[in-house]
Design a protein around this motif. Structure first.
Motif, PDB file in Angstrom:
ATOM      1  N   SER A  36     -10.768  38.549  -4.606  1.00 18.23           N
ATOM      2  CA  SER A  36     -10.603  37.635  -5.728  1.00 18.23           C
ATOM      3  C   SER A  36     -10.808  38.410  -7.016  1.00 18.23           C
ATOM      4  CB  SER A  36     -11.599  36.481  -5.635  1.00 18.23           C
ATOM      5  OG  SER A  36     -12.926  36.975  -5.730  1.00 18.23           O
ATOM      6  N   LYS A  37     -10.339  37.789  -8.082  1.00 17.45           N
ATOM      7  CA  LYS A  37     -10.553  38.392  -9.394  1.00 17.45           C
ATOM      8  C   LYS A  37     -10.541  37.307 -10.450  1.00 17.45           C
ATOM      9  CE  LYS A  37      -5.744  39.518 -10.486  1.00 17.45           C
ATOM     10  NZ  LYS A  37      -4.806  40.576 -10.837  1.00 17.45           N
ATOM     11  N   GLN A  38     -11.196  37.600 -11.540  1.00 20.18           N
ATOM     12  CA  GLN A  38     -11.092  36.797 -12.755  1.00 20.18           C
ATOM     13  C   GLN A  38     -11.195  37.780 -13.916  1.00 20.18           C
ATOM     14  OE1 GLN A  38     -14.230  34.242 -14.166  1.00 20.18           O
ATOM     15  NE2 GLN A  38     -12.740  32.831 -15.040  1.00 20.18           N
ATOM     16  N   GLU A  39     -10.056  38.083 -14.482  1.00 18.77           N
ATOM     17  CA  GLU A  39     -10.014  39.055 -15.561  1.00 18.77           C
ATOM     18  C   GLU A  39     -10.587  38.456 -16.841  1.00 18.77           C
ATOM     19  OE1 GLU A  39      -6.084  40.657 -15.971  1.00 18.77           O
ATOM     20  OE2 GLU A  39      -6.014  41.278 -13.877  1.00 18.77           O
ATOM     21  N   LYS A  40     -11.220  39.328 -17.609  1.00 20.73           N
ATOM     22  CA  LYS A  40     -11.746  38.957 -18.914  1.00 20.73           C
ATOM     23  C   LYS A  40     -11.049  39.799 -19.962  1.00 20.73           C
ATOM     24  CE  LYS A  40     -15.145  37.481 -16.164  1.00 20.73           C
ATOM     25  NZ  LYS A  40     -15.061  37.693 -14.739  1.00 20.73           N
ATOM     26  N   GLU A  41     -10.887  39.225 -21.131  1.00 18.77           N
ATOM     27  CA  GLU A  41     -10.186  39.904 -22.213  1.00 18.77           C
ATOM     28  C   GLU A  41     -10.985  39.726 -23.499  1.00 18.77           C
ATOM     29  OE1 GLU A  41      -6.192  38.425 -23.913  1.00 18.77           O
ATOM     30  OE2 GLU A  41      -5.685  39.773 -22.242  1.00 18.77           O
ATOM     31  N   ARG A  55     -11.581  34.217 -20.738  1.00 18.63           N
ATOM     32  CA  ARG A  55     -11.469  34.360 -19.285  1.00 18.63           C
ATOM     33  C   ARG A  55     -10.114  33.881 -18.806  1.00 18.63           C
ATOM     34  NH1 ARG A  55     -16.390  30.745 -17.796  1.00 18.63           N
ATOM     35  NH2 ARG A  55     -15.439  29.667 -19.528  1.00 18.63           N
ATOM     36  N   LYS A  56      -9.520  34.648 -17.910  1.00 19.50           N
ATOM     37  CA  LYS A  56      -8.276  34.231 -17.282  1.00 19.50           C
ATOM     38  C   LYS A  56      -8.607  33.451 -16.014  1.00 19.50           C
ATOM     39  CE  LYS A  56      -5.486  37.885 -19.266  1.00 19.50           C
ATOM     40  NZ  LYS A  56      -4.470  38.906 -19.013  1.00 19.50           N
TER      41      LYS A  56
END
Length: 144
Positions: A36-41, A55-56
């Motif tokens: 799993s992933k949850q990319e942050k920008e 947060r994506k």
């Protein structure tokens, strides 16, 4: 927490893994993956330094590789088509010399099926990529 320290013992390996699905315990399974992933920008405003984080989406996914007879058991348990129903996969890891753990994949649906056969091969396998709704580690959801 009761910490258990093992030196030169049996820790996590394929023999300690049990995978349970809608048809019961998988016997003809050769691989299961989940991630799993949850990319942050960084979010910027005035100036050159980030002022916060955006947060994506949380994105879980997985795959299973099965022998053809195990795939047929799964297909029949899902009513004949693997594409239409969601199901749950439970991955239990219980090594003799380490702490047991469990990962549960919920809202699982098959996205695609990859199968081939060629001369000289000793086995035929079916790989299914999976859409996963949530991954739970020892009962705790990765994202809420």
């Amino acid at each position: 927490m009761d910490a258990k320290i093992t030196v030169n013992g049996i820790l996590y390996d394929w023999e300690c893994v049990t995978v349970v699905g809608p048809q019961g315990t998988f016997i003809g399974i050769t691989e299961i993956t989940w991630k799993s992933k949850q990319e942050k920008e960084n979010r910027y405003g005035k100036g050159g330094a980030p002022r916060g984080v955006g947060r994506k989406n949380y994105e879980p996914e997985g795959s299973i590789t099965l022998d053809p007879d195990e795939f047929d058991r799964l297909r029949l348990a899902l009513g004949g088509s693997v594409y239409r129903k969601s199901f749950v996969l439970e991955v239990n890891m219980a090594p003799p010399d380490a702490i047991a753990s469990a990962v549960t994949l919920t809202g699982v649906m098959v996205n695609d099926i990859d199968q081939s056969a060629k001369q000289g091969e000793s086995k035929i396998e079916i790989k299914c990529s999976l859409r996963v709704g949530m991954i739970r580690r020892d009962g705790v959801a990765e994202y809420e």
